[in-house]
Design a protein around this motif. Sequence first.
Motif, PDB file in Angstrom:
ATOM      1  N   ILE A  35       1.004  -1.169  -0.010  1.00 42.71           N
ATOM      2  CA  ILE A  35       0.038   0.171  -0.108  1.00 42.71           C
ATOM      3  C   ILE A  35       0.995   1.501  -0.076  1.00 42.71           C
ATOM      4  O   ILE A  35       1.865   1.163   0.796  1.00 42.71           O
ATOM      5  N   PHE A  36       0.553   2.192  -0.871  1.00 46.61           N
ATOM      6  CA  PHE A  36       1.366   3.268  -0.921  1.00 46.61           C
ATOM      7  C   PHE A  36       1.665   3.983   0.571  1.00 46.61           C
ATOM      8  O   PHE A  36       0.327   4.268   1.197  1.00 46.61           O
ATOM      9  N   SER A  37       2.474   4.734   0.794  1.00 43.02           N
ATOM     10  CA  SER A  37       2.495   5.401   2.028  1.00 43.02           C
ATOM     11  C   SER A  37       2.320   6.989   1.805  1.00 43.02           C
ATOM     12  O   SER A  37       2.456   7.719   2.786  1.00 43.02           O
ATOM     13  N   TYR A  38       1.659   7.382   0.619  1.00 46.46           N
ATOM     14  CA  TYR A  38       1.393   8.792   0.439  1.00 46.46           C
ATOM     15  C   TYR A  38       0.265   9.256   0.924  1.00 46.46           C
ATOM     16  O   TYR A  38      -0.709   8.365   1.409  1.00 46.46           O
ATOM     17  N   CYS A  39      -0.088  10.423   1.117  1.00 43.49           N
ATOM     18  CA  CYS A  39      -1.209  11.035   1.839  1.00 43.49           C
ATOM     19  C   CYS A  39      -2.398  10.746   0.760  1.00 43.49           C
ATOM     20  O   CYS A  39      -2.260  10.436  -0.259  1.00 43.49           O
ATOM     21  N   PRO A  40      -3.586  10.826   1.312  1.00 39.43           N
ATOM     22  CA  PRO A  40      -5.031  10.680   0.661  1.00 39.43           C
ATOM     23  C   PRO A  40      -4.937  11.654  -0.356  1.00 39.43           C
ATOM     24  O   PRO A  40      -4.819  12.811  -0.196  1.00 39.43           O
ATOM     25  N   GLY A  41      -5.030  11.440  -1.757  1.00 37.62           N
ATOM     26  CA  GLY A  41      -5.150  12.266  -2.837  1.00 37.62           C
ATOM     27  C   GLY A  41      -4.019  12.583  -3.384  1.00 37.62           C
ATOM     28  O   GLY A  41      -3.794  13.470  -4.410  1.00 37.62           O
ATOM     29  N   CYS A  42      -2.956  12.218  -2.974  1.00 40.84           N
ATOM     30  CA  CYS A  42      -1.434  12.620  -3.675  1.00 40.84           C
ATOM     31  C   CYS A  42      -1.334  12.180  -5.128  1.00 40.84           C
ATOM     32  O   CYS A  42      -1.672  10.820  -5.158  1.00 40.84           O
TER      33      CYS A  42
ATOM     34  N   GLY B  76       0.977   8.262  -6.394  1.00 43.69           N
ATOM     35  CA  GLY B  76       0.152   7.090  -6.809  1.00 43.69           C
ATOM     36  C   GLY B  76       0.008   7.053  -8.321  1.00 43.69           C
ATOM     37  O   GLY B  76       0.116   5.931  -8.820  1.00 43.69           O
TER      38      GLY B  76
END
Lengths: 77, 247
Positions: free
Chosen positions: B15-22, B25
Amino acid sequence: MQMKKVKIDSDRCKGCQLCINVCPKGCLKLSNTVNAAGFQYAIYENESKCTSCGFCFLVCPDVAIEVSRKAKPRVEE
Amino acid sequence: MKKIYFKTESLKNTIFSYCPGCGHGIIHRLVAESIDELNIRETTIGIAPVGCAVFAYDYWNFDVTEAPHGRPPAVATGIKRCCPDKIVFTYQGDGDLAAIGTAEIVHAANRGENITVFFINNANYGMTGGQMAPTTVLGQKTTTTPFGRNSSRDGYPLKICELLSSLEGVCYLERVSVTSPKNVLAAKRAIKKAFQNQILKKGFSLVEILSQCPTDWGKTPMDSIKWIDEVLSKTFPLGVYKECAKK
């Protein structure tokens, strides 16, 4: 079991709502519950309206969505 | 039922560690899909930057190495010259490419290295908490410009595509964004073309991608994509900046 046109991996979803915003038929909404990471996730409803356009997949930043389409019947010539 | 859109083989299940909406991805997926469609997964070497995408090797299912701040073009040059049959690309943010690594990118482009560069422009230093980057637009509030970027104190936004378009070694430059399905498809075409240029040994290709950073901009994901369309893409106009047909 009938396969759904749109399958959302609720563990990958972070609830950014980009797919909900982009869906032209309003087939997606935010859940009332949270997933393991604590995010509300997108859920799929109104399958009869869905056209499998794939917009939700294209804008999903977490690759949480899978889209299928009914196979077109082969036209015999 | 036939699957038409699904997670491609070049992306791992992590699972990507990026913030929601970044936007990272989306761009990771576009790079992975382009690699699978061109069938070059076994020969590709990616170079991750320092920044939010530093863990790119956790998400991509092909060889990825990691270079210090701003140095991916230098590392890519080395790898490409040692292994000319490999497909080498770098994936860099704006703090990495436009600030710390400006010297590396300008000289790699000027030498016309046969590499592909993906430049993710989100107008701030995302990983460290949203400080001003060279690409921050005038008037934009960041943690180090709380009253907005002021040209007399902070200078002007650095436009990498325009800057590099004057160099003779550059083969292909395009600026795209990932704000709507249409723009995402255009971004994918650009990314695929940049890889194809390298396969055909045409030379240096760079794709600049305007990407949203909702957390550091203090906006919702929806407001962020609207801000890209209304403000950021006015300072950084989308389009092809250079395209050469030479071999």
